[in-house]
Enzyme design. Structure first.
Site, PDB file in Angstrom:
ATOM      1  N   LYS A   8       1.074  -1.192  -0.065  1.00 48.52           N
ATOM      2  CA  LYS A   8       0.141   0.023   0.075  1.00 48.52           C
ATOM      3  C   LYS A   8       1.009   1.340  -0.297  1.00 48.52           C
ATOM      4  O   LYS A   8       2.072   1.207   0.436  1.00 48.52           O
ATOM      5  CB  LYS A   8      -1.003   0.054   1.094  1.00 48.52           C
ATOM      6  CG  LYS A   8      -0.129   0.126   2.512  1.00 48.52           C
ATOM      7  CD  LYS A   8       0.180   1.397   3.159  1.00 48.52           C
ATOM      8  CE  LYS A   8       0.817   1.439   4.252  1.00 48.52           C
ATOM      9  NZ  LYS A   8       1.575   2.772   4.999  1.00 48.52           N
ATOM     10  N   PRO A  93       9.580  -4.675   0.566  1.00 50.25           N
ATOM     11  CA  PRO A  93      10.791  -4.480   1.223  1.00 50.25           C
ATOM     12  C   PRO A  93      10.334  -4.108   2.884  1.00 50.25           C
ATOM     13  O   PRO A  93       9.141  -3.660   3.022  1.00 50.25           O
ATOM     14  CB  PRO A  93      11.574  -3.388   0.684  1.00 50.25           C
ATOM     15  CG  PRO A  93      10.719  -2.646  -0.037  1.00 50.25           C
ATOM     16  CD  PRO A  93       9.685  -3.457  -0.569  1.00 50.25           C
ATOM     17  N   ALA A  96       9.685  -0.029   5.149  1.00 51.80           N
ATOM     18  CA  ALA A  96       9.438   0.805   3.749  1.00 51.80           C
ATOM     19  C   ALA A  96       8.294   1.851   3.984  1.00 51.80           C
ATOM     20  O   ALA A  96       8.281   2.416   2.993  1.00 51.80           O
ATOM     21  CB  ALA A  96       9.329  -0.117   2.355  1.00 51.80           C
ATOM     22  N   LEU A  98       5.470   0.398   3.234  1.00 53.26           N
ATOM     23  CA  LEU A  98       4.449  -0.124   2.386  1.00 53.26           C
ATOM     24  C   LEU A  98       3.552  -1.094   2.616  1.00 53.26           C
ATOM     25  O   LEU A  98       2.933  -1.742   2.065  1.00 53.26           O
ATOM     26  CB  LEU A  98       5.254  -0.567   1.055  1.00 53.26           C
ATOM     27  CG  LEU A  98       6.171   0.449   0.323  1.00 53.26           C
ATOM     28  CD1 LEU A  98       6.991  -0.250  -0.572  1.00 53.26           C
ATOM     29  CD2 LEU A  98       5.455   1.614  -0.148  1.00 53.26           C
ATOM     30  N   GLY A  99       3.752  -1.216   4.224  1.00 55.87           N
ATOM     31  CA  GLY A  99       2.607  -2.153   4.584  1.00 55.87           C
ATOM     32  C   GLY A  99       2.912  -3.726   4.616  1.00 55.87           C
ATOM     33  O   GLY A  99       1.676  -4.414   4.616  1.00 55.87           O
ATOM     34  N   GLY A 100       3.912  -4.163   4.237  1.00 51.59           N
ATOM     35  CA  GLY A 100       4.174  -5.513   4.005  1.00 51.59           C
ATOM     36  C   GLY A 100       3.884  -6.396   5.077  1.00 51.59           C
ATOM     37  O   GLY A 100       3.151  -7.319   4.836  1.00 51.59           O
ATOM     38  N   SER A 102       1.989  -5.890   7.621  1.00 48.80           N
ATOM     39  CA  SER A 102       0.366  -5.739   7.900  1.00 48.80           C
ATOM     40  C   SER A 102      -0.431  -6.410   6.906  1.00 48.80           C
ATOM     41  O   SER A 102      -1.507  -7.153   7.073  1.00 48.80           O
ATOM     42  CB  SER A 102       0.113  -4.225   8.011  1.00 48.80           C
ATOM     43  OG  SER A 102       0.685  -3.511   8.978  1.00 48.80           O
ATOM     44  N   ASP A 135      -2.637  -0.780  10.323  1.00 45.50           N
ATOM     45  CA  ASP A 135      -2.846  -0.903   8.959  1.00 45.50           C
ATOM     46  C   ASP A 135      -3.496  -2.369   8.395  1.00 45.50           C
ATOM     47  O   ASP A 135      -4.135  -2.308   7.428  1.00 45.50           O
ATOM     48  CB  ASP A 135      -1.676  -0.818   8.396  1.00 45.50           C
ATOM     49  CG  ASP A 135      -0.909   0.445   8.037  1.00 45.50           C
ATOM     50  OD1 ASP A 135      -1.642   1.335   8.470  1.00 45.50           O
ATOM     51  OD2 ASP A 135       0.179   0.651   7.642  1.00 45.50           O
TER      52      ASP A 135
END
Length: 280
Positions: A8, A93, A96, A98-100, A102, A135
């Site tokens: 995200k 990554p 970052a 980017l919510g990986g 979550s 998130d």
């Protein structure tokens, strides 16, 4: 079964102040990306053995991993233990913004629920996810974009007819989210850097966490300024608490060309990826 676990970006992130529980009150719009991890989940039946593997050797595989915490929370909520095998194939990554993690947790909640015969409703999964991380609920909603309130966990679907081409640039360092929020109140703007909202058809893009993060990591405001100087860039912003910066372009071709320029500008240590926001 194999599930896509999307990344995200935050199209905006506004901090309204600190709450009595120590978290911060926020207003944010989260937008899913076409880029994502894949999560394999196998329900092995009776037993209590849970195995977690990951393609990224730096990702912890113990109870601190949000995917593992999500599975434990699911079992506690349903009152049933089983044996499971999970594998994370990472493209997002860590550290970052980017919510990986979550997204992985949300995917595990939904995947385990499906494999167990759907004992929990979507509303129950969202409530469960909110207990693990702010998130997570937005990834459980069946929507390409969602607005978050409270500490970000109060989510609502939004109509988002755009599919935006963009470039993601993550420098070779992570930003711990608690660190960024802790320093927000006392942080100051750097003269000459654009913090003001960037007015776009989908809303006014700004991120209040840029202030503390930019003060500490001077590469990021320099990168934002460089991105905004590029003719194909419509808007540029930090996602979440960073360290990823993203830039929106008009076309996927422009995004691919900008990614090439960014790799040259940033050098080999940065992670650079062109992608799109998720289709409706």
């Amino acid at each position: 079964m194999t599930f896509l676990s999307p990344a995200k970006i935050n199209l905006w992130l506004r901090i309204l102040g600190k709450r009595p529980d120590g978290f911060h009150e926020v207003q944010t719009r989260l937008c899913r990306l076409a880029l994502g991890d894949t999560v394999e989940i196998e329900h092995l039946g009776a037993g209590t053995d849970v195995s977690l593997t990951c393609s990224d050797p730096t990702v912890p595989l113990d109870e601190t991993n949000l995917a593992m915490r999500a599975l434990r929370a699911f079992e506690n909520r349903t009152g049933k233990q089983s044996s499971w095998r999970m594998h994370l194939e990472k493209k997002i990554p860590a550290g970052a913004g980017l919510g990986g993690g979550s997204s992985n947790a949300a995917t595990v909640l939904m995947g385990a629920n499906e494999l167990a015969g759907s004992p929990l409703t979507q509303a129950q999964l969202i409530e469960l996810g909110a207990q693990i991380g702010s998130d997570i609920p937005c990834f459980i909603l069946d929507s390409p974009a969602a607005d978050g309130a409270g500490r970000g966990e109060q989510v609502s679907e939004v109509d988002f007819p755009w599919q935006l081409p963009l470039v993601l640039i993550k420098p070779p360092f992570p930003i711990p989210t608690p660190w960024a929020y802790k320093r927000w109140a006392d942080s100051k703007e750097i003269p000459g850097i654009l913090y003001a909202p960037q007015l776009c058809p989908w809303g006014a893009m700004s991120n209040d966490l840029e202030r503390p993060v930019f003060q500490k990591h001077l590469l990021l405001p320099t990168l934002k300024t460089w991105l905004l100087e590029q003719s194909e860039v419509l808007a540029a912003l930090m996602s979440g608490s960073g360290s990823t910066m993203f830039a929106i372009t008009e076309t996927p071709t422009q995004a691919a060309e900008l990614a090439d320029k960014a790799r040259e500008w940033c050098g080999e240590t940065a992670w650079v990826q062109s992608t799109m926001t998720a289709a409706a």
